[in-house]
Scaffold this motif. Structure first.
Motif, PDB file in Angstrom:
ATOM      1  N   LYS A   1       0.823  -1.209   0.000  1.00 32.16           N
ATOM      2  CA  LYS A   1       0.000   0.000   0.000  1.00 32.16           C
ATOM      3  C   LYS A   1       0.856   1.257   0.000  1.00 32.16           C
ATOM      4  O   LYS A   1       0.623   2.202  -0.755  1.00 32.16           O
ATOM      5  N   THR A   2       1.891   1.281   0.851  1.00 36.43           N
ATOM      6  CA  THR A   2       2.783   2.444   0.937  1.00 36.43           C
ATOM      7  C   THR A   2       3.470   2.699  -0.397  1.00 36.43           C
ATOM      8  O   THR A   2       3.576   3.845  -0.853  1.00 36.43           O
TER       9      THR A   2
ATOM     10  N   GLN B   1       1.248   4.212  -3.027  1.00 32.90           N
ATOM     11  CA  GLN B   1       0.927   5.610  -2.770  1.00 32.90           C
ATOM     12  C   GLN B   1       2.130   6.539  -2.924  1.00 32.90           C
ATOM     13  O   GLN B   1       1.965   7.750  -2.987  1.00 32.90           O
TER      14      GLN B   1
ATOM     15  N   ASN C   1      -9.323   7.143   2.386  1.00 30.61           N
ATOM     16  CA  ASN C   1      -8.121   6.858   1.588  1.00 30.61           C
ATOM     17  C   ASN C   1      -7.406   8.108   1.079  1.00 30.61           C
ATOM     18  O   ASN C   1      -6.168   8.167   1.117  1.00 30.61           O
TER      19      ASN C   1
ATOM     20  N   VAL D   1      -3.354   8.850   1.494  1.00 30.74           N
ATOM     21  CA  VAL D   1      -2.406   9.128   0.405  1.00 30.74           C
ATOM     22  C   VAL D   1      -1.630  10.407   0.710  1.00 30.74           C
ATOM     23  O   VAL D   1      -0.403  10.456   0.578  1.00 30.74           O
TER      24      VAL D   1
ATOM     25  N   THR E   1       0.915   9.840   3.436  1.00 33.51           N
ATOM     26  CA  THR E   1       2.065   9.073   2.939  1.00 33.51           C
ATOM     27  C   THR E   1       3.013   9.963   2.148  1.00 33.51           C
ATOM     28  O   THR E   1       4.237   9.910   2.330  1.00 33.51           O
ATOM     29  N   ARG E   2       2.464  10.808   1.262  1.00 33.79           N
ATOM     30  CA  ARG E   2       3.307  11.691   0.448  1.00 33.79           C
ATOM     31  C   ARG E   2       4.097  12.656   1.339  1.00 33.79           C
ATOM     32  O   ARG E   2       5.274  12.929   1.090  1.00 33.79           O
TER      33      ARG E   2
ATOM     34  N   ALA F   1      -5.226   5.921  -4.761  1.00 27.16           N
ATOM     35  CA  ALA F   1      -4.128   4.980  -4.969  1.00 27.16           C
ATOM     36  C   ALA F   1      -4.003   4.078  -3.743  1.00 27.16           C
ATOM     37  O   ALA F   1      -4.060   4.551  -2.609  1.00 27.16           O
ATOM     38  N   GLY F   2      -3.882   2.798  -3.975  1.00 27.42           N
ATOM     39  CA  GLY F   2      -3.710   1.862  -2.871  1.00 27.42           C
ATOM     40  C   GLY F   2      -4.973   1.562  -2.100  1.00 27.42           C
ATOM     41  O   GLY F   2      -4.914   0.938  -1.030  1.00 27.42           O
TER      42      GLY F   2
ATOM     43  N   ARG G   1      -5.314  -1.166   0.928  1.00 26.88           N
ATOM     44  CA  ARG G   1      -5.601  -0.498   2.209  1.00 26.88           C
ATOM     45  C   ARG G   1      -6.897  -1.020   2.812  1.00 26.88           C
ATOM     46  O   ARG G   1      -6.958  -1.343   4.013  1.00 26.88           O
TER      47      ARG G   1
END
Length: 272
Positions: free
Chosen positions: A32-33, A36, A201, A205, A208-209, A242-243, A247
């Motif tokens: 998942k990571t 993303q 979600n 994302v 994560t970014r 994304a992901g 997730r």
């Protein structure tokens, strides 16, 4: 009060739940990571080294989950007389929000180290080496990169997951005429976790970014709202979600393990 007696057992049960879910589902979290990551799945490692960062995750999951559930039960006890019975959604929502805020003091540094270890493109560091590199380059503040964005993801997530989990358990108990089993609690956890995961979600994302961003990069300098807008502008709906499949799958299974183990250990302690 009976609820007061739940506080310390919830600390132990929460730690056991956090350890269980992270140890079992870590590979899905890595996938998942990387999906993303702004560098893309393949450049971030693809399916190689999917256990990178496991050390930091396991080390941090125990105190993080323990703090969450201890705070959650404490707040339910304190807020019940003010907002109504402990089973009301308002109590669960406030208790979960406070619990997440406290838990993030531990969870965010762990997430930063874990995700940077998971998404390395070239030199492969252990969790400890990633921690050292982060501290040398950015200091302690670097470990709390994405703290606000994490709260912005975790609080809405918990506002959905925990009231829904508690509601499903209450309705199931009423339907069958007795308290739900740990297995039934786990099923309710899977449903509530999956719903919350899909709904939040885009926030995940963005978080994560921000955590993966290099110092002085564009993403490093802007807030979570601007990151979401930037993703929408350049990548559209696909970027924001994304992901979402891994997730949702990860958190549905994780919700079953996390809340099922928590319920089982709590019952073992309370009725031993």
């Amino acid at each position: 009060m009976e609820s007061n007696s739940k506080i310390m057992p919830s600390f132990v049960a929460g730690g056991a739940a956090g350890l269980s879910v992270d140890a079992v589902l870590f590979p899905l979290d890595t996938v998942k990571t990387r999906l993303q990551s702004g560098h893309g799945f393949t450049k971030s490692g693809g399916f190689r080294g999917i256990y990178n960062g496991l050390g930091s995750a396991v080390t941090g999951s125990i105190p993080s989950a323990a703090l969450f559930f201890c705070t959650y039960e404490f707040c339910k006890t304190c807020l019940g007389p003010t907002l109504g019975k402990e089973s009301t959604p308002a109590v669960h929502m406030v208790a979960a929000s406070v619990g997440e805020t406290v838990a993030c003091v531990v969870r965010v540094p762990v997430e930063v180290v874990k995700q940077r270890t998971q998404a390395q493109k070239t030199v492969k560091h252990t969790s400890y080496e990633t921690l050292k590199v982060t501290l040398e380059a950015e200091g302690v503040r670097g470990l709390y990169r994405g703290f606000n964005s994490t709260l912005m993801r975790e609080i809405p997530f918990s506002l959905i997951q925990f009231p829904l989990w508690e509601y499903l358990k209450v309705r199931w108990s009423q339907h069958q005429g007795h308290q739900v089993s740990s297995i039934q609690s786990a099923i309710a956890g899977a449903i509530s976790g999956g719903v919350a995961a899909g709904a939040t979600n885009p926030l995940d994302v963005a978080k994560t970014r921000i955590m993966l961003a290099k110092k002085n990069s564009v993403v490093h300098r802007i807030n979570v709202h601007e990151v979401i807008h930037r993703i929408w502008k350049h990548e559209g709906f696909a970027g924001l979600f994304a992901g979402v499949v891994p997730r949702t799958l990860w958190i549905s299974i994780g919700g079953a393990i996390f809340l099922g183990v928590y319920d089982k250990v709590m019952k073992m302690i309370m009725f031993s």
